[in-house]
Design a protein around this motif. Structure first.
Motif, PDB file in Angstrom:
ATOM      1  N   LEU A  55       0.809  -1.216   0.000  1.00 29.82           N
ATOM      2  CA  LEU A  55       0.000   0.000   0.000  1.00 29.82           C
ATOM      3  C   LEU A  55       0.845   1.270   0.000  1.00 29.82           C
ATOM      4  N   SER A  56       2.142   1.150   0.305  1.00 32.08           N
ATOM      5  CA  SER A  56       3.006   2.329   0.314  1.00 32.08           C
ATOM      6  C   SER A  56       3.345   2.810  -1.097  1.00 32.08           C
ATOM      7  N   PHE A  57       3.227   1.955  -2.111  1.00 30.96           N
ATOM      8  CA  PHE A  57       3.549   2.400  -3.470  1.00 30.96           C
ATOM      9  C   PHE A  57       2.503   2.017  -4.513  1.00 30.96           C
ATOM     10  N   ALA A  58       1.374   1.458  -4.098  1.00 31.23           N
ATOM     11  CA  ALA A  58       0.323   1.103  -5.049  1.00 31.23           C
ATOM     12  C   ALA A  58      -1.028   1.483  -4.464  1.00 31.23           C
ATOM     13  N   SER A  59      -1.885   2.024  -5.301  1.00 34.71           N
ATOM     14  CA  SER A  59      -3.238   2.316  -4.836  1.00 34.71           C
ATOM     15  C   SER A  59      -4.124   1.118  -5.176  1.00 34.71           C
ATOM     16  N   CYS A  60      -5.116   0.919  -4.360  1.00 37.05           N
ATOM     17  CA  CYS A  60      -5.993  -0.241  -4.534  1.00 37.05           C
ATOM     18  C   CYS A  60      -7.436   0.209  -4.622  1.00 37.05           C
ATOM     19  N   LYS A  61      -8.196  -0.480  -5.425  1.00 33.38           N
ATOM     20  CA  LYS A  61      -9.635  -0.276  -5.546  1.00 33.38           C
ATOM     21  C   LYS A  61     -10.294  -1.549  -5.046  1.00 33.38           C
ATOM     22  N   GLN A  62     -11.115  -1.420  -4.018  1.00 31.64           N
ATOM     23  CA  GLN A  62     -11.762  -2.610  -3.466  1.00 31.64           C
ATOM     24  C   GLN A  62     -12.856  -3.086  -4.409  1.00 31.64           C
ATOM     25  N   LEU A  63     -12.733  -4.324  -4.850  1.00 33.14           N
ATOM     26  CA  LEU A  63     -13.725  -4.930  -5.731  1.00 33.14           C
ATOM     27  C   LEU A  63     -14.599  -5.923  -4.984  1.00 33.14           C
ATOM     28  N   GLY A  64     -14.170  -6.306  -3.821  1.00 33.97           N
ATOM     29  CA  GLY A  64     -14.907  -7.272  -3.019  1.00 33.97           C
ATOM     30  C   GLY A  64     -14.158  -7.526  -1.734  1.00 33.97           C
ATOM     31  N   THR A  65     -14.599  -8.514  -1.002  1.00 33.11           N
ATOM     32  CA  THR A  65     -13.945  -8.856   0.255  1.00 33.11           C
ATOM     33  C   THR A  65     -13.747 -10.361   0.335  1.00 33.11           C
ATOM     34  N   TYR A  66     -12.808 -10.751   1.162  1.00 37.11           N
ATOM     35  CA  TYR A  66     -12.566 -12.153   1.465  1.00 37.11           C
ATOM     36  C   TYR A  66     -12.844 -12.364   2.943  1.00 37.11           C
ATOM     37  N   ASN A  67     -13.203 -13.574   3.294  1.00 36.75           N
ATOM     38  CA  ASN A  67     -13.398 -13.922   4.691  1.00 36.75           C
ATOM     39  C   ASN A  67     -12.143 -14.595   5.227  1.00 36.75           C
ATOM     40  N   VAL A  68     -11.795 -14.254   6.460  1.00 33.23           N
ATOM     41  CA  VAL A  68     -10.680 -14.912   7.113  1.00 33.23           C
ATOM     42  C   VAL A  68     -11.176 -16.271   7.602  1.00 33.23           C
ATOM     43  N   CYS A  69     -10.397 -17.293   7.308  1.00 37.60           N
ATOM     44  CA  CYS A  69     -10.746 -18.662   7.666  1.00 37.60           C
ATOM     45  C   CYS A  69      -9.524 -19.354   8.252  1.00 37.60           C
ATOM     46  N   VAL A  70      -9.664 -20.627   8.508  1.00 40.61           N
ATOM     47  CA  VAL A  70      -8.555 -21.436   8.992  1.00 40.61           C
ATOM     48  C   VAL A  70      -8.405 -22.633   8.058  1.00 40.61           C
ATOM     49  N   ALA A  71      -7.183 -22.840   7.578  1.00 35.96           N
ATOM     50  CA  ALA A  71      -6.878 -24.028   6.779  1.00 35.96           C
ATOM     51  C   ALA A  71      -6.233 -25.050   7.709  1.00 35.96           C
ATOM     52  N   LEU A  72      -6.507 -26.315   7.461  1.00 34.43           N
ATOM     53  CA  LEU A  72      -5.940 -27.387   8.258  1.00 34.43           C
ATOM     54  C   LEU A  72      -5.870 -28.651   7.428  1.00 34.43           C
ATOM     55  N   PRO A  73      -4.988 -29.574   7.799  1.00 34.93           N
ATOM     56  CA  PRO A  73      -4.880 -30.818   7.036  1.00 34.93           C
ATOM     57  C   PRO A  73      -6.194 -31.602   7.066  1.00 34.93           C
ATOM     58  N   ARG A  74      -6.504 -32.258   5.970  1.00 35.04           N
ATOM     59  CA  ARG A  74      -7.719 -33.076   5.900  1.00 35.04           C
ATOM     60  C   ARG A  74      -7.713 -34.192   6.939  1.00 35.04           C
ATOM     61  N   SER A  75      -6.523 -34.572   7.393  1.00 31.93           N
ATOM     62  CA  SER A  75      -6.395 -35.635   8.392  1.00 31.93           C
ATOM     63  C   SER A  75      -6.561 -35.130   9.823  1.00 31.93           C
ATOM     64  N   HIS A  76      -6.635 -33.822  10.020  1.00 33.00           N
ATOM     65  CA  HIS A  76      -6.764 -33.232  11.359  1.00 33.00           C
ATOM     66  C   HIS A  76      -8.163 -33.557  11.912  1.00 33.00           C
ATOM     67  N   PRO A  77      -8.290 -33.850  13.208  1.00 32.59           N
ATOM     68  CA  PRO A  77      -9.604 -34.150  13.794  1.00 32.59           C
ATOM     69  C   PRO A  77     -10.652 -33.057  13.573  1.00 32.59           C
ATOM     70  N   LEU A  78     -10.249 -31.798  13.515  1.00 32.12           N
ATOM     71  CA  LEU A  78     -11.202 -30.700  13.306  1.00 32.12           C
ATOM     72  C   LEU A  78     -11.714 -30.621  11.867  1.00 32.12           C
ATOM     73  N   ALA A  79     -11.069 -31.311  10.944  1.00 36.43           N
ATOM     74  CA  ALA A  79     -11.449 -31.232   9.522  1.00 36.43           C
ATOM     75  C   ALA A  79     -12.830 -31.831   9.255  1.00 36.43           C
ATOM     76  N   LYS A  80     -13.353 -32.589  10.184  1.00 34.11           N
ATOM     77  CA  LYS A  80     -14.687 -33.191  10.017  1.00 34.11           C
ATOM     78  C   LYS A  80     -15.807 -32.181  10.242  1.00 34.11           C
ATOM     79  N   LYS A  81     -15.482 -31.047  10.828  1.00 37.55           N
ATOM     80  CA  LYS A  81     -16.486 -30.032  11.137  1.00 37.55           C
ATOM     81  C   LYS A  81     -16.772 -29.168   9.908  1.00 37.55           C
ATOM     82  N   GLU A  82     -17.976 -28.588   9.870  1.00 38.33           N
ATOM     83  CA  GLU A  82     -18.324 -27.662   8.787  1.00 38.33           C
ATOM     84  C   GLU A  82     -17.887 -26.238   9.114  1.00 38.33           C
TER      85      GLU A  82
END
Length: 162
Positions: A55-82
């Motif tokens: 942002l110090s040398f480029a201007s940005c135009k917001q076209l949309g937003t992203y949601n912050v999420c958590v990535a985890l291995p498919r083998s992780h016990p929490l991966a079964k949750k939605e």
């Protein structure tokens, strides 16, 4: 990929302009060169831009937003949750962008450390590259990520957090 979908959703892009996809190397040093060449080698980039150096040398135009999420291995016990709850993250190592690059994430980190000290935050630098996603899978830890990167690694699943 989300970026292509975004281009199709802006009719003037396809009606008035021809788009050319230009490859570039995607590590921290090379991507900074890409950002610095905006207006000469590249006319625009579509992506997640919230980094202080960018942002110090480029201007940005917001076209949309992203949601912050958590990535985890498919083998992780929490991966079964939605959807994950904040308590699901307790006693888990959560890899995240290092402090000082992004004000929004710095505020998030401060809140996490203040209100949820049970979550183990670990800095991974100011830029996620493929090694970051590989590390998440290899170590079986969690990674703070964006929903736009949902399918970036075949062994990871990306989940929203309440």
């Amino acid at each position: 990929m989300i970026h292509i979908d975004l281009c199709h959703s802006i009719p003037i892009l396809s009606q008035r302009y021809k788009l050319r996809v230009v490859p570039y190397e995607d590590d921290y040093d090379k991507i900074m060169e890409v950002y610095q060449s905006l207006g000469t080698k590249f006319d625009f980039l579509i992506g997640a831009f919230n980094s202080n150096p960018i942002l110090s040398f480029a201007s940005c135009k917001q076209l949309g937003t992203y949601n912050v999420c958590v990535a985890l291995p498919r083998s992780h016990p929490l991966a079964k949750k939605e959807k994950l709850s904040i308590t699901d993250l307790y006693n888990e190592k959560l890899l995240c962008v290092s402090k000082g690059d992004c004000l929004n994430l710095d505020d998030f980190r401060k809140d996490m450390q203040t209100f949820y000290p049970q979550i183990i935050l670990e800095d991974v630098g100011y830029f996620y590259d493929l090694d970051t996603f590989n590390r998440c899978e290899e170590e079986g830890c969690l990674l703070l990520t964006l929903d736009a990167w949902d399918n970036i690694h075949p062994s990871l699943i990306t989940l929203p957090v309440e």
